[in-house]
Design an enzyme around this catalytic site. Sequence first.
Site, PDB file in Angstrom:
ATOM      1  N   CYS A   1      -3.736  -3.630   4.255  1.00 26.19           N
ATOM      2  CA  CYS A   1      -2.823  -4.633   4.820  1.00 26.19           C
ATOM      3  C   CYS A   1      -3.221  -6.063   4.472  1.00 26.19           C
ATOM      4  O   CYS A   1      -2.478  -6.997   4.744  1.00 26.19           O
ATOM      5  CB  CYS A   1      -2.756  -4.478   6.338  1.00 26.19           C
ATOM      6  SG  CYS A   1      -2.301  -2.824   6.853  1.00 26.19           S
TER       7      CYS A   1
ATOM      8  N   HIS B   1      -3.272  -9.948  11.921  1.00 30.66           N
ATOM      9  CA  HIS B   1      -2.680  -8.709  11.413  1.00 30.66           C
ATOM     10  C   HIS B   1      -2.373  -7.841  12.633  1.00 30.66           C
ATOM     11  O   HIS B   1      -3.232  -7.647  13.497  1.00 30.66           O
ATOM     12  CB  HIS B   1      -3.657  -7.987  10.479  1.00 30.66           C
ATOM     13  CG  HIS B   1      -3.224  -6.591  10.179  1.00 30.66           C
ATOM     14  ND1 HIS B   1      -1.967  -6.309   9.696  1.00 30.66           N
ATOM     15  CD2 HIS B   1      -3.841  -5.391  10.352  1.00 30.66           C
ATOM     16  CE1 HIS B   1      -1.843  -5.000   9.561  1.00 30.66           C
ATOM     17  NE2 HIS B   1      -2.962  -4.418   9.951  1.00 30.66           N
TER      18      HIS B   1
ATOM     19  N   GLU C   1       0.852  -1.191   0.000  1.00 31.12           N
ATOM     20  CA  GLU C   1       0.000   0.000   0.000  1.00 31.12           C
ATOM     21  C   GLU C   1       0.886   1.238   0.000  1.00 31.12           C
ATOM     22  O   GLU C   1       0.471   2.317   0.382  1.00 31.12           O
ATOM     23  CB  GLU C   1      -1.002  -0.012   1.154  1.00 31.12           C
ATOM     24  CG  GLU C   1      -0.470  -0.317   2.517  1.00 31.12           C
ATOM     25  CD  GLU C   1      -1.576  -0.417   3.554  1.00 31.12           C
ATOM     26  OE1 GLU C   1      -2.311   0.555   3.715  1.00 31.12           O
ATOM     27  OE2 GLU C   1      -1.686  -1.480   4.192  1.00 31.12           O
TER      28      GLU C   1
HETATM   29  N1  COA Z   1       0.462   3.532  30.275  1.00 29.85           N
HETATM   30  C1  COA Z   1      -0.215   2.456  29.820  1.00 29.85           C
HETATM   31  N2  COA Z   1      -1.052   2.524  28.721  1.00 29.85           N
HETATM   32  C2  COA Z   1      -1.195   3.722  28.112  1.00 29.85           C
HETATM   33  C3  COA Z   1      -0.525   4.869  28.564  1.00 29.85           C
HETATM   34  C4  COA Z   1       0.335   4.734  29.699  1.00 29.85           C
HETATM   35  N3  COA Z   1       1.002   5.785  30.181  1.00 29.85           N
HETATM   36  N4  COA Z   1      -0.876   5.902  27.759  1.00 29.85           N
HETATM   37  C5  COA Z   1      -1.735   5.417  26.835  1.00 29.85           C
HETATM   38  N5  COA Z   1      -1.917   4.093  27.048  1.00 29.85           N
HETATM   39  C6  COA Z   1      -2.759   3.167  26.277  1.00 29.85           C
HETATM   40  C7  COA Z   1      -4.140   3.717  25.979  1.00 29.85           C
HETATM   41  O1  COA Z   1      -5.027   3.461  27.054  1.00 29.85           O
HETATM   42  C8  COA Z   1      -4.485   2.956  24.722  1.00 29.85           C
HETATM   43  O2  COA Z   1      -4.856   1.631  25.051  1.00 29.85           O
HETATM   44  P1  COA Z   1      -6.402   1.173  24.945  1.00 29.85           P
HETATM   45  O3  COA Z   1      -6.820   1.354  23.504  1.00 29.85           O
HETATM   46  O4  COA Z   1      -6.369  -0.264  25.339  1.00 29.85           O
HETATM   47  O5  COA Z   1      -7.157   2.061  25.875  1.00 29.85           O
HETATM   48  C9  COA Z   1      -3.136   2.842  23.995  1.00 29.85           C
HETATM   49  O6  COA Z   1      -2.136   3.018  25.003  1.00 29.85           O
HETATM   50  C10 COA Z   1      -2.909   3.902  22.925  1.00 29.85           C
HETATM   51  O7  COA Z   1      -3.079   5.158  23.511  1.00 29.85           O
HETATM   52  P2  COA Z   1      -3.961   6.279  22.817  1.00 29.85           P
HETATM   53  O8  COA Z   1      -4.015   7.463  23.685  1.00 29.85           O
HETATM   54  O9  COA Z   1      -5.254   5.680  22.361  1.00 29.85           O
HETATM   55  O10 COA Z   1      -3.034   6.566  21.550  1.00 29.85           O
HETATM   56  P3  COA Z   1      -3.264   7.511  20.329  1.00 29.85           P
HETATM   57  O11 COA Z   1      -4.448   8.384  20.483  1.00 29.85           O
HETATM   58  O12 COA Z   1      -1.968   8.176  20.114  1.00 29.85           O
HETATM   59  O13 COA Z   1      -3.597   6.544  19.085  1.00 29.85           O
HETATM   60  C11 COA Z   1      -3.697   4.700  17.596  1.00 29.85           C
HETATM   61  C12 COA Z   1      -3.266   5.191  18.983  1.00 29.85           C
HETATM   62  C13 COA Z   1      -3.382   3.233  17.468  1.00 29.85           C
HETATM   63  C14 COA Z   1      -5.183   4.936  17.394  1.00 29.85           C
HETATM   64  C15 COA Z   1      -2.877   5.502  16.535  1.00 29.85           C
HETATM   65  O14 COA Z   1      -1.510   5.257  16.722  1.00 29.85           O
HETATM   66  C16 COA Z   1      -3.256   5.190  15.110  1.00 29.85           C
HETATM   67  O15 COA Z   1      -4.137   5.828  14.561  1.00 29.85           O
HETATM   68  N6  COA Z   1      -2.562   4.241  14.466  1.00 29.85           N
HETATM   69  C17 COA Z   1      -2.803   3.880  13.087  1.00 29.85           C
HETATM   70  C18 COA Z   1      -4.126   3.195  12.832  1.00 29.85           C
HETATM   71  C19 COA Z   1      -4.151   1.784  13.097  1.00 29.85           C
HETATM   72  O16 COA Z   1      -3.109   1.174  13.249  1.00 29.85           O
HETATM   73  N7  COA Z   1      -5.357   1.224  13.185  1.00 29.85           N
HETATM   74  C20 COA Z   1      -5.539  -0.140  13.562  1.00 29.85           C
HETATM   75  C21 COA Z   1      -6.318  -0.954  12.582  1.00 29.85           C
HETATM   76  S1  COA Z   1      -5.373  -1.517  11.192  1.00 29.85           S
END
Ligand code: COA
Length: 445
Positions: free
Chosen positions: A120, A244, A83
């Site tokens: 993916c 995945h 991709e």
């Molecule tokens: N200690 C422990 N855990 C922590 C933490 C800390 N200090 N700070 C954050 N976390 C956890 C959050 O609770 C969350 O876990 P949860 O979903 O189980 O609640 C996780 O870490 C991620 O934190 P979050 O604040 O949600 O991160 P973010 O807003 O920066 O975004 C994604 C995370 C994955 C949404 C982002 O990186 C993204 O968009 N990635 C690409 C899209 C993707 O991969 N999609 C998946 C489908 S293919």
Amino acid sequence: MTAVGIDAVEIWTGKLRLDLPGTFAPAEGEDPEKYTKGLGLETSSFPDAYEDIVTMGANAAKRLIDRKGLDPQEIGRIDVATESAFDNSKPVSTYIAGCLEQVYDDDFHHANKGERKFACLAGTQAIDDAYNWIRAGRNRGRAALVVATDTALYARGDPGEATQGAGAVAMLVTEDPSVVELSTEQGYGSADETDFLKPNQQFPSVDGKRSMQVYLARMREALTDFESVAWDAHPDDFAYTPFHTPFPGMVRKAGLLGYRHMIRDTEIEDALEGRIGRQPREEAHEDREAYEEAIRGYMDELKGTEEYRSWYGDVIGPTLDISRRVGNWYTGSVHLARMSALRHAADNDVDLAGRKLLVASYGSGAQAEIHAETVVDGWREEVEATNLDDQLARRYDLSYEEYEGVHDRHNHDMDVEMEEFTRPDGEFVFTGWGRMSERKYDYVE
Ligand code: COA
């Protein structure tokens, strides 16, 4: 019926690494535990100045061809799943074949080449195409080469920046394979979704939270569909369940969902009843909302049970080792999860031949596919022949400022020169653009 499946796998990681809790988190003003505990990531791989999806794919493919002692004439099909393509017409497989033809006496002029796209999921779909081509008897005894190669970069400042990565997985699909035999039963969950897309742009538009919900919803559909053509899956049926893995935390959620589904109406649900009750059934609730609320409560309890934790530790945990160290490789990610599990089994002397894997692929946009594979004799030699540990250990450790430069270097809208951090050694490298804006490559001894 002759077995058809994956005969060999080779991996090529981008040669740079970014320490997420140690380097990225402090620079972004974030808690390192968001990475280690939340997302489940330690480092991600990035391409050096002279690397891209073609070099990584060609380098993985060359390792595979050399190790298996193949002549190009023995490969009748080259499909690239990506991709991160940079050309809307000429498929990346032609660039990769062109690279390989620089180093072999023979050529791939009689191989059917293509490019597969469904986020993916495409790597798994390319393996399907290879499987069908062989099953249809159109392969003339030849093998199919499938290369899943991606540079997963997000725009600077996008939350997805936490889950980047770069690398390629090359797989050979043949009759009488040496790693896994594929089966005909497949389950699909597919719907028109806008969770993650790249409409004529390099970096994705992502609704991260929504993409996680869509992943789970499509996986659930795919599992039900798989069961309708295969059998009612039970947690003990599978040695490992590679998913995945955009980041390990995503699989933590999917694993719990899958386990809950598989234990319904089994002796495991009976055994848990005294401690956490039986699973909520939709018909016993007033409406969908009440049912979902009850399910969430049950899942919270289930997560803490010894039964679930031990299953997760044995069947899912080992699939995440590589991903934790390289980040998201998009099309290659589920295939890294399979390799991660097989490497874990080899390291721990597990007798896997004849055991089943439940492989769960997903592509945003969105579609999940679930199928079972059977590990076959020969898997251990194949897995032990790869050199991933050396590759991972040799990666150059980027500072935050260097990471910023690398991101700019690989941004198609920027024309940034960058000194390489590593030295190419016996591999294909990107050398610049040709007269028709094609990308050019050389092999460096
Ligand atoms: N200690 C422990 N855990 C922590 C933490 C800390 N200090 N700070 C954050 N976390 C956890 C959050 O609770 C969350 O876990 P949860 O979903 O189980 O609640 C996780 O870490 C991620 O934190 P979050 O604040 O949600 O991160 P973010 O807003 O920066 O975004 C994604 C995370 C994955 C949404 C982002 O990186 C993204 O968009 N990635 C690409 C899209 C993707 O991969 N999609 C998946 C489908 S293919």
